[in-house]
Design a protein around this motif. Structure first.
Motif, PDB file in Angstrom:
ATOM      1  N   MET A  84       0.838  -1.210   0.000  1.00  0.00           N
ATOM      2  CA  MET A  84       0.000   0.000   0.000  1.00  0.00           C
ATOM      3  C   MET A  84       0.868   1.253   0.000  1.00  0.00           C
ATOM      4  O   MET A  84       0.553   2.231  -0.677  1.00  0.00           O
ATOM      5  N   SER A  85       1.977   1.216   0.743  1.00  0.00           N
ATOM      6  CA  SER A  85       2.890   2.357   0.738  1.00  0.00           C
ATOM      7  C   SER A  85       3.473   2.556  -0.656  1.00  0.00           C
ATOM      8  O   SER A  85       3.577   3.683  -1.140  1.00  0.00           O
ATOM      9  N   GLY A  86       3.861   1.474  -1.304  1.00  0.00           N
ATOM     10  CA  GLY A  86       4.387   1.565  -2.659  1.00  0.00           C
ATOM     11  C   GLY A  86       3.362   2.125  -3.629  1.00  0.00           C
ATOM     12  O   GLY A  86       3.685   2.959  -4.487  1.00  0.00           O
ATOM     13  N   TYR A  87       2.129   1.674  -3.488  1.00  0.00           N
ATOM     14  CA  TYR A  87       1.046   2.179  -4.341  1.00  0.00           C
ATOM     15  C   TYR A  87       0.854   3.677  -4.124  1.00  0.00           C
ATOM     16  O   TYR A  87       0.763   4.450  -5.074  1.00  0.00           O
ATOM     17  N   LEU A  88       0.830   4.095  -2.866  1.00  0.00           N
ATOM     18  CA  LEU A  88       0.664   5.511  -2.538  1.00  0.00           C
ATOM     19  C   LEU A  88       1.821   6.335  -3.100  1.00  0.00           C
ATOM     20  O   LEU A  88       1.611   7.390  -3.711  1.00  0.00           O
ATOM     21  N   LEU A  89       3.044   5.835  -2.915  1.00  0.00           N
ATOM     22  CA  LEU A  89       4.205   6.567  -3.411  1.00  0.00           C
ATOM     23  C   LEU A  89       4.217   6.643  -4.935  1.00  0.00           C
ATOM     24  O   LEU A  89       4.585   7.673  -5.507  1.00  0.00           O
ATOM     25  N   ARG A  90       3.827   5.574  -5.588  1.00  0.00           N
ATOM     26  CA  ARG A  90       3.786   5.585  -7.061  1.00  0.00           C
ATOM     27  C   ARG A  90       2.765   6.598  -7.559  1.00  0.00           C
ATOM     28  O   ARG A  90       3.024   7.345  -8.507  1.00  0.00           O
ATOM     29  N   ASN A  91       1.603   6.640  -6.916  1.00  0.00           N
ATOM     30  CA  ASN A  91       0.594   7.629  -7.302  1.00  0.00           C
ATOM     31  C   ASN A  91       1.073   9.048  -7.041  1.00  0.00           C
ATOM     32  O   ASN A  91       0.828   9.949  -7.848  1.00  0.00           O
ATOM     33  N   ALA A  92       1.756   9.264  -5.915  1.00  0.00           N
ATOM     34  CA  ALA A  92       2.291  10.593  -5.606  1.00  0.00           C
ATOM     35  C   ALA A  92       3.349  10.987  -6.636  1.00  0.00           C
ATOM     36  O   ALA A  92       3.397  12.139  -7.086  1.00  0.00           O
ATOM     37  N   GLU A  93       4.188  10.029  -7.027  1.00  0.00           N
ATOM     38  CA  GLU A  93       5.212  10.294  -8.027  1.00  0.00           C
ATOM     39  C   GLU A  93       4.573  10.653  -9.372  1.00  0.00           C
ATOM     40  O   GLU A  93       4.996  11.606 -10.037  1.00  0.00           O
ATOM     41  N   GLN A  94       3.542   9.919  -9.766  1.00  0.00           N
ATOM     42  CA  GLN A  94       2.859  10.222 -11.017  1.00  0.00           C
ATOM     43  C   GLN A  94       2.202  11.597 -10.964  1.00  0.00           C
ATOM     44  O   GLN A  94       2.250  12.353 -11.937  1.00  0.00           O
ATOM     45  N   ARG A  95       1.606  11.927  -9.826  1.00  0.00           N
ATOM     46  CA  ARG A  95       0.970  13.238  -9.689  1.00  0.00           C
ATOM     47  C   ARG A  95       2.014  14.351  -9.768  1.00  0.00           C
ATOM     48  O   ARG A  95       1.794  15.372 -10.416  1.00  0.00           O
ATOM     49  N   MET A  96       3.159  14.163  -9.104  1.00  0.00           N
ATOM     50  CA  MET A  96       4.227  15.154  -9.156  1.00  0.00           C
ATOM     51  C   MET A  96       4.703  15.348 -10.598  1.00  0.00           C
ATOM     52  O   MET A  96       4.871  16.476 -11.058  1.00  0.00           O
ATOM     53  N   ASP A  97       4.903  14.247 -11.321  1.00  0.00           N
ATOM     54  CA  ASP A  97       5.326  14.340 -12.718  1.00  0.00           C
ATOM     55  C   ASP A  97       4.278  15.061 -13.560  1.00  0.00           C
ATOM     56  O   ASP A  97       4.617  15.885 -14.423  1.00  0.00           O
ATOM     57  N   PHE A  98       3.013  14.748 -13.313  1.00  0.00           N
ATOM     58  CA  PHE A  98       1.921  15.400 -14.046  1.00  0.00           C
ATOM     59  C   PHE A  98       1.901  16.903 -13.769  1.00  0.00           C
ATOM     60  O   PHE A  98       1.774  17.719 -14.684  1.00  0.00           O
ATOM     61  N   GLU A  99       2.055  17.278 -12.493  1.00  0.00           N
ATOM     62  CA  GLU A  99       2.046  18.701 -12.143  1.00  0.00           C
ATOM     63  C   GLU A  99       3.240  19.429 -12.748  1.00  0.00           C
ATOM     64  O   GLU A  99       3.108  20.571 -13.196  1.00  0.00           O
ATOM     65  N   LYS A 100       4.412  18.774 -12.780  1.00  0.00           N
ATOM     66  CA  LYS A 100       5.588  19.381 -13.413  1.00  0.00           C
ATOM     67  C   LYS A 100       5.342  19.582 -14.898  1.00  0.00           C
ATOM     68  O   LYS A 100       5.682  20.619 -15.458  1.00  0.00           O
ATOM     69  N   ALA A 101       4.766  18.571 -15.555  1.00  0.00           N
ATOM     70  CA  ALA A 101       4.487  18.672 -16.987  1.00  0.00           C
ATOM     71  C   ALA A 101       3.465  19.773 -17.251  1.00  0.00           C
ATOM     72  O   ALA A 101       3.604  20.546 -18.212  1.00  0.00           O
ATOM     73  N   LEU A 102       2.464  19.859 -16.407  1.00  0.00           N
ATOM     74  CA  LEU A 102       1.440  20.888 -16.563  1.00  0.00           C
ATOM     75  C   LEU A 102       2.030  22.275 -16.346  1.00  0.00           C
ATOM     76  O   LEU A 102       1.747  23.201 -17.111  1.00  0.00           O
TER      77      LEU A 102
END
Length: 111
Positions: A84-102
């Motif tokens: 669950m921690s890995g899932y949460l971290l992966r989602n946070a990483e994807q969100r961070m990448d998305f926000e940087k791209a945006l």
């Protein structure tokens, strides 16, 4: 003791036909499983390492001969927590990448 065994047998029930997640995981190729299992960045790996170390106890290996013993049920809970921690971290990483791209696309539009 029989009560403990009976309780554990519910976790490891062989009734696989009702477990859609298990069926889905079994249908994935080994390459897909390997890809999903690996952190994409060293940052995620470091956070996971600290998290699991915190769950187990963070004694330095140089000064201590640490041995961990647990029950099958508690090991399963530890694994679930790590997943669950890995899932949460992966989602946070994807969100961070998305926000940087945006933010990058907004900067490009403003110039």
């Amino acid at each position: 003791m029989s009560q403990s065994f009976h309780r554990q047998s519910n976790y490891f029930n062989n009734n696989d036909e009702d477990n859609n997640l298990l069926k889905y995981l079994q249908s994935l190729s080994p390459e897909t499983i390997a890809n999903l299992s690996q952190p994409k960045t060293s940052e995620v790996f470091q956070v996971m390492e600290r998290n699991i170390g915190g769950l187990l106890g963070n004694l330095p290996a140089e000064g201590f001969g640490v041995m961990v013993s647990t029950s099958r049920e508690n090991l399963g809970k530890l694994l679930a927590s790590a997943m669950m921690s890995g899932y949460l971290l992966r989602n946070a990483e994807q969100r961070m990448d998305f926000e940087k791209a945006l933010a990058g696309s907004n900067d490009a539009q403003n110039n």
